[in-house]
Design an enzyme around this catalytic site. Structure first.
Site, PDB file in Angstrom:
ATOM      1  N   LYS A 107       0.839  -1.213   0.000  1.00 40.27           N
ATOM      2  CA  LYS A 107       0.000   0.000   0.000  1.00 40.27           C
ATOM      3  C   LYS A 107       0.868   1.256   0.000  1.00 40.27           C
ATOM      4  O   LYS A 107       1.780   1.383   0.800  1.00 40.27           O
ATOM      5  CB  LYS A 107      -0.903   0.014   1.234  1.00 40.27           C
ATOM      6  CG  LYS A 107      -1.913  -1.124   1.265  1.00 40.27           C
ATOM      7  CD  LYS A 107      -2.676  -1.150   2.570  1.00 40.27           C
ATOM      8  CE  LYS A 107      -1.817  -1.509   3.746  1.00 40.27           C
ATOM      9  NZ  LYS A 107      -2.564  -1.761   4.986  1.00 40.27           N
TER      10      LYS A 107
ATOM     11  N   THR B 298      -8.490   9.605   8.102  1.00 40.74           N
ATOM     12  CA  THR B 298      -8.060   8.356   7.446  1.00 40.74           C
ATOM     13  C   THR B 298      -7.813   7.239   8.461  1.00 40.74           C
ATOM     14  O   THR B 298      -7.136   6.262   8.153  1.00 40.74           O
ATOM     15  CB  THR B 298      -6.757   8.600   6.651  1.00 40.74           C
ATOM     16  OG1 THR B 298      -5.774   9.130   7.553  1.00 40.74           O
ATOM     17  CG2 THR B 298      -6.964   9.554   5.491  1.00 40.74           C
TER      18      THR B 298
ATOM     19  N   GLY C  41      -8.001   3.985  10.177  1.00 34.54           N
ATOM     20  CA  GLY C  41      -8.550   2.668   9.836  1.00 34.54           C
ATOM     21  C   GLY C  41      -8.606   2.344   8.352  1.00 34.54           C
ATOM     22  O   GLY C  41      -9.233   1.360   7.966  1.00 34.54           O
ATOM     23  N   THR C  42      -7.922   3.120   7.513  1.00 32.62           N
ATOM     24  CA  THR C  42      -7.986   2.841   6.063  1.00 32.62           C
ATOM     25  C   THR C  42      -7.389   1.470   5.723  1.00 32.62           C
ATOM     26  O   THR C  42      -7.896   0.771   4.843  1.00 32.62           O
ATOM     27  CB  THR C  42      -7.239   3.911   5.242  1.00 32.62           C
ATOM     28  OG1 THR C  42      -5.932   4.085   5.796  1.00 32.62           O
ATOM     29  CG2 THR C  42      -7.974   5.227   5.236  1.00 32.62           C
ATOM     30  N   GLY C  43      -6.317   1.102   6.437  1.00 31.27           N
ATOM     31  CA  GLY C  43      -5.677  -0.185   6.150  1.00 31.27           C
ATOM     32  C   GLY C  43      -6.608  -1.348   6.476  1.00 31.27           C
ATOM     33  O   GLY C  43      -6.752  -2.293   5.686  1.00 31.27           O
ATOM     34  N   CYS C  44      -7.260  -1.276   7.642  1.00 28.47           N
ATOM     35  CA  CYS C  44      -8.208  -2.338   8.043  1.00 28.47           C
ATOM     36  C   CYS C  44      -9.363  -2.409   7.044  1.00 28.47           C
ATOM     37  O   CYS C  44      -9.807  -3.498   6.652  1.00 28.47           O
ATOM     38  CB  CYS C  44      -8.798  -2.035   9.430  1.00 28.47           C
ATOM     39  SG  CYS C  44      -7.581  -1.730  10.716  1.00 28.47           S
TER      40      CYS C  44
HETATM   41  N1  LIG Z   1      -4.883  10.454   1.019  1.00 28.85           N
HETATM   42  C1  LIG Z   1      -5.292   9.350   0.389  1.00 28.85           C
HETATM   43  N2  LIG Z   1      -6.008   9.440  -0.764  1.00 28.85           N
HETATM   44  C2  LIG Z   1      -6.426   8.330  -1.409  1.00 28.85           C
HETATM   45  N3  LIG Z   1      -6.162   7.084  -0.982  1.00 28.85           N
HETATM   46  C3  LIG Z   1      -5.444   6.931   0.157  1.00 28.85           C
HETATM   47  C4  LIG Z   1      -4.979   8.032   0.907  1.00 28.85           C
HETATM   48  N4  LIG Z   1      -4.314   7.571   2.014  1.00 28.85           N
HETATM   49  C5  LIG Z   1      -4.388   6.231   1.952  1.00 28.85           C
HETATM   50  N5  LIG Z   1      -5.038   5.833   0.830  1.00 28.85           N
HETATM   51  C6  LIG Z   1      -5.332   4.454   0.431  1.00 28.85           C
HETATM   52  O1  LIG Z   1      -5.906   3.795   1.563  1.00 28.85           O
HETATM   53  C7  LIG Z   1      -5.506   2.423   1.591  1.00 28.85           C
HETATM   54  C8  LIG Z   1      -4.763   2.170   2.898  1.00 28.85           C
HETATM   55  O2  LIG Z   1      -3.449   2.621   2.695  1.00 28.85           O
HETATM   56  P1  LIG Z   1      -2.391   3.039   3.780  1.00 28.85           P
HETATM   57  O3  LIG Z   1      -1.066   2.998   3.109  1.00 28.85           O
HETATM   58  O4  LIG Z   1      -2.804   4.330   4.392  1.00 28.85           O
HETATM   59  O5  LIG Z   1      -2.556   1.838   4.789  1.00 28.85           O
HETATM   60  P2  LIG Z   1      -2.299   1.789   6.299  1.00 28.85           P
HETATM   61  O6  LIG Z   1      -1.128   2.641   6.659  1.00 28.85           O
HETATM   62  O7  LIG Z   1      -2.251   0.360   6.689  1.00 28.85           O
HETATM   63  O8  LIG Z   1      -3.593   2.439   6.857  1.00 28.85           O
HETATM   64  P3  LIG Z   1      -3.828   3.077   8.296  1.00 28.85           P
HETATM   65  O9  LIG Z   1      -3.899   4.554   8.029  1.00 28.85           O
HETATM   66  O10 LIG Z   1      -5.126   2.491   8.694  1.00 28.85           O
HETATM   67  O11 LIG Z   1      -2.675   2.650   9.155  1.00 28.85           O
HETATM   68  C9  LIG Z   1      -4.634   2.239   0.332  1.00 28.85           C
HETATM   69  O12 LIG Z   1      -5.466   1.816  -0.734  1.00 28.85           O
HETATM   70  C10 LIG Z   1      -4.104   3.638   0.084  1.00 28.85           C
HETATM   71  O13 LIG Z   1      -3.664   3.849  -1.231  1.00 28.85           O
HETATM   72  C1  LIG Z   2      -7.514  -2.401  17.000  1.00 30.20           C
HETATM   73  C2  LIG Z   2      -6.754  -1.705  15.932  1.00 30.20           C
HETATM   74  N1  LIG Z   2      -6.403  -2.375  14.816  1.00 30.20           N
HETATM   75  C3  LIG Z   2      -5.720  -1.739  13.845  1.00 30.20           C
HETATM   76  C4  LIG Z   2      -5.373  -0.405  13.959  1.00 30.20           C
HETATM   77  C5  LIG Z   2      -4.578   0.283  12.872  1.00 30.20           C
HETATM   78  O1  LIG Z   2      -5.296   1.337  12.324  1.00 30.20           O
HETATM   79  P1  LIG Z   2      -4.634   2.797  12.196  1.00 30.20           P
HETATM   80  O2  LIG Z   2      -3.276   2.572  11.607  1.00 30.20           O
HETATM   81  O3  LIG Z   2      -5.546   3.541  11.283  1.00 30.20           O
HETATM   82  O4  LIG Z   2      -4.565   3.375  13.591  1.00 30.20           O
HETATM   83  C6  LIG Z   2      -5.758   0.256  15.131  1.00 30.20           C
HETATM   84  N2  LIG Z   2      -5.468   1.548  15.315  1.00 30.20           N
HETATM   85  N3  LIG Z   2      -6.442  -0.406  16.103  1.00 30.20           N
END
Ligand SMILES: Nc1ncnc2c1ncn2[C@@H]1O[C@H](COP(=O)(O)OP(=O)(O)OP(=O)(O)O)[C@@H](O)[C@H]1O
Ligand SMILES: Cc1ncc(COP(=O)(O)O)c(N)n1
Length: 272
Positions: free
Chosen positions: A176, A208, A210-213
């Site tokens: 990602k 943003t 929780g986008t990864g989950c």
């Molecule tokens: N600003 C943005 N605009 C469009 N898409 C985005 C943006 N930020 C993240 N994404 C998308 O969201 C999804 C999650 O990506 P990201 O790399 O942020 O994961 P993550 O770090 O595991 O997420 P989290 O923020 O939950 O830790 C991917 O498809 C990424 O391309």
């Molecule tokens: C219980 C749990 N699982 C996963 C994430 C990661 O999400 P983020 O990177 O958006 O904080 C989180 N914050 N909490």
């Protein structure tokens, strides 16, 4: 199983934007039944994780077995796995019950920097869980930690990293690119033969959490409905992009995305 089902093995996020809560909302929105095995309870909100406790691996085992021995699932999706014992438990049960598809999101730390998987847990994830994974969805900081290398800054560097991650055993790696912070939001897919870029406009949004989950559980939901991994990934990209585009301004920090946005906006709210 009369309807598509996903078992999410993950931590609870009291603020509702990430973890188990994000997974249930995503599956529900995509027409998939969500069962859960909770690995940890976190007290967190939009400003960070205040405290958390992992559950005993035996209780995680009981939850997974209760679901797999009765309901059965098409896909297991993993998030926060806490430690080596829990990672081992998931791998063992996925094998025993011959679960068709596993989506591994290697949640190592929250955005705010709280560690959510022990160092030993990371090693065991590589040894035991990645060889079983259908889809593996690390972000850039997680990739840097797993490969013991500096964080990728370009798509070319992401390609080299994806090749190395693929050697750890997953069928499809989706690296990602949300953390690239410039250019389009590119996620790089690699199946051992070819690269495929999932592209969307980078949205200038604050909320943003929780986008990864959300992305990983959308992939799991589409796999449960019978999609091939790359098709599941395309749909999940559209789903998460729509969710980010309608981010919800709750709390003082980084708020959640809108899990219902894709249903309201359809493909227009997503990417192409
Ligand atoms: N600003 C943005 N605009 C469009 N898409 C985005 C943006 N930020 C993240 N994404 C998308 O969201 C999804 C999650 O990506 P990201 O790399 O942020 O994961 P993550 O770090 O595991 O997420 P989290 O923020 O939950 O830790 C991917 O498809 C990424 O391309
Ligand atoms: C219980 C749990 N699982 C996963 C994430 C990661 O999400 P983020 O990177 O958006 O904080 C989180 N914050 N909490």
């Amino acid at each position: 199983m009369p309807i598509p089902t996903v078992l999410s093995v993950a931590g609870s996020d009291s603020s509702g934007g990430a973890g188990i809560q994000a997974d249930i909302k995503t599956c529900q929105e995509l027409g998939v039944y969500a069962a859960t095995a909770i690995t940890a309870i976190t007290a967190q909100n939009t400003t960070g994780v205040q405290s958390w406790q992992g559950l005993d691996a035996s209780l995680v085992r009981d939850q997974i077995e209760a679901v797999l021995s009765d309901i059965g699932v098409h896909v297991i999706k993993t998030g926060m796995l806490v430690n080596a014992d829990i990672v081992t438990t998931v791998a063992e049960l996925a094998n025993t019950y011959r679960v068709a598809n596993i989506v591994v999101d290697p949640v190592m730390a929250s955005t705010s920097g709280t560690a959510l998987l022990s160092a030993e847990g990371q090693q065991v994830l590589v040894q035991k869980l990645l060889p079983l994974a259908t889809v593996f969805t690390p972000n850039l900081p997680e990739t840097a930690m797993l490969l013991n290398k500096p964080e990728c800054k370009t798509v070319a560097e992401m390609k080299a990293a994806a090749v190395q991650l693929h050697k750890m055993g997953p069928k499809l790696v989706i690296l990602k690119g949300g953390h690239l912070r410039q250019g389009e939001a590119i996620d790089l897919c690699y199946d051992g033969q070819a690269f495929f870029e999932l592209k969307a406009k980078r949205l200038d949004r604050k909320h943003t959490h929780g986008t990864g989950c959300t992305f990983a559980s959308a992939i799991a939901a589409e796999l449960a409905k019978g999609a091939k991994p790359i098709e599941a990934a395309k749909k999940a990209k559209a789903y998460v992009t729509a969710a980010i585009s309608e981010g919800i301004p709750l709390g003082a920090g980084i708020g959640p995305t809108d899990h219902a946005a894709y249903r309201r906006l359809g493909q227009e709210g997503g990417c192409n």
